[in-house]
Write an enzyme that holds these catalytic residues in place. Sequence first.
Site, PDB file in Angstrom:
ATOM      1  N   ASP A  16       0.867  -1.156   0.000  1.00  0.00           N
ATOM      2  CA  ASP A  16       0.000   0.000   0.000  1.00  0.00           C
ATOM      3  C   ASP A  16       0.919   1.226   0.000  1.00  0.00           C
ATOM      4  O   ASP A  16       2.120   1.115   0.295  1.00  0.00           O
ATOM      5  CB  ASP A  16      -0.882  -0.033   1.254  1.00  0.00           C
ATOM      6  CG  ASP A  16      -1.658   1.242   1.452  1.00  0.00           C
ATOM      7  OD1 ASP A  16      -2.416   1.633   0.548  1.00  0.00           O
ATOM      8  OD2 ASP A  16      -1.497   1.867   2.519  1.00  0.00           O
ATOM      9  N   LEU A  17       0.392   2.412  -0.299  1.00  0.00           N
ATOM     10  CA  LEU A  17       1.242   3.599  -0.403  1.00  0.00           C
ATOM     11  C   LEU A  17       1.036   4.577   0.756  1.00  0.00           C
ATOM     12  O   LEU A  17       1.889   4.718   1.620  1.00  0.00           O
ATOM     13  CB  LEU A  17       1.014   4.289  -1.748  1.00  0.00           C
ATOM     14  CG  LEU A  17       1.374   3.434  -2.984  1.00  0.00           C
ATOM     15  CD1 LEU A  17       1.091   4.214  -4.268  1.00  0.00           C
ATOM     16  CD2 LEU A  17       2.816   2.982  -2.936  1.00  0.00           C
ATOM     17  N   ASP A  18      -0.105   5.269   0.774  1.00  0.00           N
ATOM     18  CA  ASP A  18      -0.356   6.284   1.806  1.00  0.00           C
ATOM     19  C   ASP A  18      -0.338   5.661   3.193  1.00  0.00           C
ATOM     20  O   ASP A  18      -1.009   4.658   3.457  1.00  0.00           O
ATOM     21  CB  ASP A  18      -1.712   6.956   1.578  1.00  0.00           C
ATOM     22  CG  ASP A  18      -1.762   7.742   0.279  1.00  0.00           C
ATOM     23  OD1 ASP A  18      -0.705   8.224  -0.172  1.00  0.00           O
ATOM     24  OD2 ASP A  18      -2.874   7.887  -0.285  1.00  0.00           O
ATOM     25  N   ASP A 189      -1.155  -0.513   6.010  1.00  0.00           N
ATOM     26  CA  ASP A 189      -1.493  -0.009   7.343  1.00  0.00           C
ATOM     27  C   ASP A 189      -2.971  -0.176   7.679  1.00  0.00           C
ATOM     28  O   ASP A 189      -3.350  -0.087   8.845  1.00  0.00           O
ATOM     29  CB  ASP A 189      -1.145   1.477   7.440  1.00  0.00           C
ATOM     30  CG  ASP A 189      -2.064   2.337   6.586  1.00  0.00           C
ATOM     31  OD1 ASP A 189      -2.863   3.097   7.146  1.00  0.00           O
ATOM     32  OD2 ASP A 189      -1.993   2.234   5.346  1.00  0.00           O
TER      33      ASP A 189
END
Length: 244
Positions: A16-18, A189
């Site tokens: 995942d990124l953010d 997250d």
Amino acid sequence: MIPRPLQAPVAVVMFDLDFTLWDLSGVIPHAEQVCQGLLEQRYPAVAERFDIESQRSLRVELAEQHPELAHDVTRLRRASLERIGAVAGYQGAALQALVEEAFTAFIDARHAVTLYDDTLPLLRALRGQVRLGALTNGNADVHRIGLGEYFDFTLSAVELGAAKPSHLVYETAARRAGAPAAEIVHVGDDVHTDVYGAANFGMQAVWLNRDGAHWPDEVPAVPHHAVGSLAELEGMLLGLLRAA
């Protein structure tokens, strides 16, 4: 929680990124302020009618009216800009210019993120060891942030028209990764979209729990591995890959 240690073989690691590779705190509000400032300067008739809050409300309304936009945050924001421009009397080429200028101001500021200290060391350690992928529900672009060289593939809800934790997203990601689900580690997250979504598809799910949060009651428990940092994950993955 259902603990599940990482297991060999691992052919792919997806992220995942953010809030996984970088801190997004305050970034979106700042980007919206930048966009509003441009409207005030270049298109005051729009800014007088629509502030940041009213634009947010409009995007919610548009998403409810047009479900096909709900998972495409880029189209949704552009549609909102087009609507407020039209209300202010812009049309044709002038309206399209407004949309382009305002969205460009927003998206440039949206990519002004700060990487976590453990992000680059992990990506550098894994590059060449396994295939690396990015899987996001947002419109962040790893190439614009300067991380493109580390990734073998990327997939976003904007591109696919569906969002995590949808089975379609993880199925498409597995095809793009070119590996069985059991050989893919997905790191994120968000307990629902990342951990539950990946584990439910049969991937090895890793919960990046930097704050030591408790598993939420409303999310069904699934097998996963929890880490407090990407540095911790780096050691685990390297140990696993070297033992394989």
